[in-house]
Write an enzyme that holds these catalytic residues in place. Structure first.
Site, short mmCIF file in Angstrom:
data_model
loop_
_atom_site.label_atom_id
_atom_site.label_comp_id
_atom_site.label_asym_id
_atom_site.label_seq_id
_atom_site.Cartn_x
_atom_site.Cartn_y
_atom_site.Cartn_z
N ASP A 319 0.81 -1.22 0.00
CA ASP A 319 0.00 0.00 0.00
C ASP A 319 0.84 1.27 0.00
OD1 ASP A 319 -2.42 -1.30 -0.21
OD2 ASP A 319 -2.86 -1.27 1.92
N GLN A 327 -0.44 9.60 -0.29
CA GLN A 327 -1.33 9.97 -1.40
C GLN A 327 -2.77 9.53 -1.14
OE1 GLN A 327 -0.36 9.89 -5.97
NE2 GLN A 327 -0.73 7.79 -5.35
N TYR A 407 -10.02 -0.18 1.89
CA TYR A 407 -9.68 -0.23 3.31
C TYR A 407 -9.32 1.13 3.87
CZ TYR A 407 -9.58 -4.86 5.36
OH TYR A 407 -9.94 -6.03 5.95
N ASP A 473 16.89 7.30 18.66
CA ASP A 473 18.19 7.82 19.10
C ASP A 473 18.05 8.12 20.58
OD1 ASP A 473 19.18 7.64 16.53
OD2 ASP A 473 19.35 9.79 16.19
N ILE A 613 21.48 3.15 15.05
CA ILE A 613 20.71 2.01 14.53
C ILE A 613 19.24 2.35 14.30
CG2 ILE A 613 22.21 0.18 15.41
CD1 ILE A 613 20.35 -0.07 17.84
#
Lengths: 671, 671
Positions: A319, A327, A407, A473, A613
């Protein structure tokens, strides 16, 4: 860290409601005027009408650039806004172009032809054009006539075709059509047996077959518009007012929101939808804001249907990458989508010709008085005294609804004073159904791949997987991922009357392979910690992921859709931060072959200990439709929590005072 | 069924706010005057002061009696109320007596000496007496003095001792003491190293040891009373009013509640706490109320701590069976525990001498405007028209808080217009901590079985398992339990480009063994269905259990606490209805040996297909404490949903109208 703190404080003091132009932020999405400028610059280079803008979005500055910008004084920041650069992905001469536009230079500063598999996001315009083609296509008109239907009451819709091992994968869409006579619920009345394929680059029908006729399910019982439904209505629910004599307790300054102990930036992207950045929480004890989340958004939604037959097998949607979760935003309705005390924000995206399109009320932001209890305790053990201390909970919600065809997804980012971020997903809207000959389960002797919901109406089994990108972070960029496994210890030495207990065995993931987690196998608390900072008692400062469901894909790993959605194979992945790794399904997802997914990047097995990370979290739903989901489905909810865990020295809401009850003694009410 | 429907409708029409005496229901808990009468009747037979009432509760009429009473006319029902009978469990002459009292006969109609293992629930009175013993005990006073503390500032508390294979299990409690100097948070300041055992029947200390001294953790940072905390306070949260010009939308008639499309009875029991009975939902299409839940309550809470050492190994509590989850009810605070639009109900229980004790505001009932979306859809596919239909959600909550010593449990029964019942559990309150010598994790070289939360303060690892008794009667008593397993099908015949899909394989449990489910092993929807009733398309009418976490016990199966708590070995069990099988841990839990648990009953492997069945559901939490949980913990939430699944012919809230916004235009506000 300190400079980041400074930034947030200054931003908060800098009040100017919803005037982003006066207070620009380098993570702001393109404004209306920026879209126009981008359009002008690109159109100058590519005047051809066959050039289409498939995606226009912020080419976000490097993290180091953002962090050093944040370290400037407010005055210096206005003058030193990092260059506003944007990524345009276009289709031109049957090629996908990646164009970088710099607005200060008023020029294109880079152009690349995308050479990989797959195609960029579909535009609404091309989907509309494709869906219209059939209505004037002779063979289709004949098919409609043969079914005794009126072509003027047919609406068609477009469906991505996926990839099933084909060597050649032209840019195409499948078309399915529906009958609207007597109902606005077109999905309930499919014209089964007809398949059509449109070549998108040539915008023409390249394949059309009408294989069989099944009666279109009846319109009766499919309507959901209150204005068209007949009495009796009910059950009756009565309303409440939400008077706040002091107004909302939060401040929206451009795209920066501050409330209670939280500050963050709300962005928007045509593909991702909402993007939350730079979320930081004020630490009352340390008297400063502390970093939690650099950037978080839904990277992909994978929705595979489970009917392997001719007209359904390909329905394995992405999706975000195919349709654009941003959008597909729906304008939010005051008082129903969002409460009376909500504030709304608009969003913009570029249409196929590059012009800005406004999504009115794309976001709402509101304080949620959920009537939960933040914390409480009653103490009766102390003689001659009963202590009862209770704090009621209030949170701040950023809500966004994306309607991808049938949906509707309700996406909530909920910030709690306790430092928790709760991510909520609500599934509602309309089921995709298949027309069938059956009116009763007694008649069914074969697998129908779904639930018989009403006469001739089968709700097809499917899944929803949402993959969140969470660049946590925690108190700085360098973080580690820690599994605190709970392990049974069997006592063998008779040192205790117990035969067992459980112990916590912490394991820091060294590389990506250590951080692939499938829930349900082993009990563990999963944490992102800052190994360079500890609390006073010496615990690692962190945030914990608390899932609330365990769902795994059921397709086999080597099935084509699952290869493309390999990022759903684990609930959790951790990767080192890499600016180019944003989209779990790869940059060009339409007809992709799965060679550019999170699953593939992670095979490099990079080091992730004490690094910047990114946590990727996938939550899922297996959906066996029930009759209650028809003709429109009551919301099914899921979500997860990011909860501070030894991040604060103690309970961060210990010193919260419950809001005082608001009385409205002299009112003339009016409902 | 029809008669049941009639009952509910009549009850609703029969309005009389909170006057249970005028509108008695056979499932009403004993009233204040009934408690007095029971006390008088029993005291007449047992005048001795050593006779204690350990439990007094409704001896509920047989289900057939209730159902036939419900079939009467309202007038006939008042005259034909089933005999009010009560179960008194008492301690007398070192025996546990089970006495049945009939109020109409004003006499004891049955007495039985309990011969099994274990003892009845502990009374608050005996716990108080036992906890006071140490304060005047010479050796203890010396221990306190040795620690440089003042005995007048010591508070002691009682702890059940469990069973660890001992052959003799006298009725006893362990005592732990705390220092209150400088704080109301006594649990934060334990006097470690001292153990004491009280024989309850003799009410005297039978064992006392002072093995080692650990400094009592400091009071600083442990206070949680707003009146004692020092500034700065924050974060600041602002309040809202909850004006409802028409008042609450629900009706409380005695113990019967009706709201929107729901009607149910709210009961109370000193052991179970809240009991929801006869919950039925109005079907707009069928124009009648339909049965969902005959009776539901929390049967047991098991809370094992994970420190196997001398002073902690035994801490494996059964909060219902040992302490009484109802007896531990906290009076709810208006505006914080419950919102401004809440209605409160009191409850009564019998103290050790049989006299009624009132729990003020034991329940609150309120409409929750949670700002969730009930259902929505935006439709842009129809030319020249955008449809947006949104219904905002409102639900009705019955809330109850039980504070078992240090922990506060927030128990919500939430009824939704969609037919869902959501069961919520919030864990808050105060951690049990252990004093230790450490001030930093660097110093720790051994397993401390917990988290170092502050100087000398260790929050011990533990679990919470809540086992719900859910006697679902879906459209009638005879129901079946169906697992709809989702199974991967690998396609081998190249009939489709797909290599796989998933199918639903339904399996009806024949006997109890088929219905023991451990979550996380296999994806499945779990349903209770009425196999004798089908929807128009032929689906079995049912309700589905939707869990939201997967937690299993980590103690080994043959460990003593786990033998006693064998009912937690599976998340789901199904048993045939048996009036005597109410308490998952057995009737007498204090010092029980696990020979009378759900785990043992279920070994009979009785037939459960198309029978009156009971669903037992266990949800759990593994709790690794964090510093945020200290000195009082922010609520950690869990729960599950019972969701109608092919119970209704279609979406039962299709025809709901969103409540109109309430405006208060001419107000003089006041906060």
């Amino acid at each position: 860290m300190k400079l980041f703190t400074l930034f947030v404080l200054i931003t908060i003091l800098w009040g100017c409601a919803q005037c982003s132009s006066n207070n620009p932020h380098p993570l702001d999405p393109p404004t209306r005027s920026e879209f126009k400028l981008i359009q002008t610059i690109v159109r100058r280079a590519y005047p051809s009408h066959s050039f289409t803008f498939q995606y226009v979005g912020l080419d976000e500055p490097d993290k180091t650039t953002i962090l050093s910008w944040l370290s400037l004084t407010p005055q210096a920041r206005i003058k030193n806004l990092p260059p506003r650069q944007f990524l345009v992905i276009a289709r031109y001469q049957k090629q996908s172009l990646e164009i970088i536009v710099d607005l200060a230079a008023k020029s294109i500063i880079g152009t690349k032809v995308y050479e990989g598999h797959g195609y960029p996001m579909l535009t609404l315009d091309e989907q509309y054009l494709a869906s219209e083609l059939l209505l004037s296509y002779g063979a289709f008109k004949e098919s409609v006539r043969k079914r005794g239907l009126n072509v003027s009451e047919v609406v068609c819709s477009t469906f991505s075709v996926g990839w099933f091992g084909e060597v050649k994968t032209p840019r195409s869409l499948k078309i399915k059509c529906y009958y609207t006579n007597g109902t606005a619920n077109l999905y309930a009345r499919p014209l089964e047996g007809i398949s059509a394929v449109v070549d998108l680059d040539e915008m023409r029908i390249v394949d059309y077959t009408d294989r069989f006729i099944v009666a279109v399910p009846k319109a009766e019982g499919t309507e959901y518009r209150a204005s068209k439904l007949k009495p009796p209505f009910g059950p009756k629910l009565n309303g409440i007012g939400v008077p706040q004599h002091a107004g909302p307790g939060f401040n929206v300054d451009g795209h920066t929101v501050s409330w209670a102990n939280w500050a963050f930036h709300v962005g928007f992207d045509i593909r991702a939808g909402p993007i939350i950045s730079l979320a930081s929480v004020y630490d009352l004890e340390k008297q400063k804001y502390r970093q939690v989340l650099y950037r978080g958004f839904i990277s992909e939604l994978f929705v595979p249907y489970q009917d392997p037959t001719e007209d359904w097998y390909y329905q394995t949607y992405f999706d975000s990458g195919e349709y654009g979760f941003g959008q597909s935003a729906s304008s939010l309705q005051p008082f129903t989508d969002c409460p009376a005390n909500a504030v709304f924000l608009d969003a913009y995206y570029a249409s196929a010709d590059g012009s800005p399109v406004k999504i009115h009320n794309a976001f709402c932001i509101f304080e949620r008085h959920s009537v939960d209890i933040m914390w409480r305790h009653t103490e009766i053990a102390i003689p001659n005294e009963v202590i009862t201390e209770v704090r009621s909970d209030v949170s701040l919600v950023v809500r966004f609804v994306s309607t991808v065809g049938n949906y509707d997804y309700v996406i909530d980012w909920e910030f709690k004073p306790s430092g928790s971020i709760k991510l909520g997903v609500g599934l509602t809207g309309i089921l995709e159904v298949k027309a069938g000959k059956y009116t009763n389960t007694d008649q069914i002797k074969e697998d129908i791949y779904g639930t018989l919901l009403a006469d001739n109406t089968i709700g097809i089994y499917h899944d929803h997987f949402l993959t969140y990108y969470l660049d946590l972070d925690i108190d700085g960029e360098d973080n580690s991922f820690v599994k605190t496994n709970l392990e049974t210890v069997r006592v063998k030495d008779h040192t205790t009357p117990r035969k067992s207990y459980w112990a916590v065995v912490s394991e820091t993931a060294k590389t990506e392979a250590d951080a692939r987690i499938k829930f349900g196998v082993k009990p563990a608390d999963l944490l992102v910690v800052n190994p360079n900072r500890k609390t006073k008692p010496g615990n690692k400062i962190g945030y914990r992921l608390i899932p609330n469901s365990v769902v795994h894909p059921l397709l086999v790993n080597d099935d084509y859709p699952q290869v493309r959605a390999a990022f759903t194979n684990y609930n959790v992945w951790v990767t080192p931060y890499n600016k180019s790794e944003k989209w779990a399904a790869g940059s060009c997802v339409d007809r992709s072959r799965g060679d550019d997914t999170l699953g593939v990047w992670s095979l490099r097995d990079r080091e992730i200990e004490n690094k910047d990370i990114v946590l990727w979290y996938t939550l899922g739903f297996h959906h066996v439709p029930s009759q209650e989901d028809f003709p429109v489905m009551p919301t099914l909810s899921g979500g997860f929590e990011l909860r501070p865990t030894n991040f604060f020295e103690n309970n961060p809401v210990l010193k919260v005072k419950s809001p005082k009850p608001v009385h409205w003694p002299n009112c003339t009410s009016q409902s």
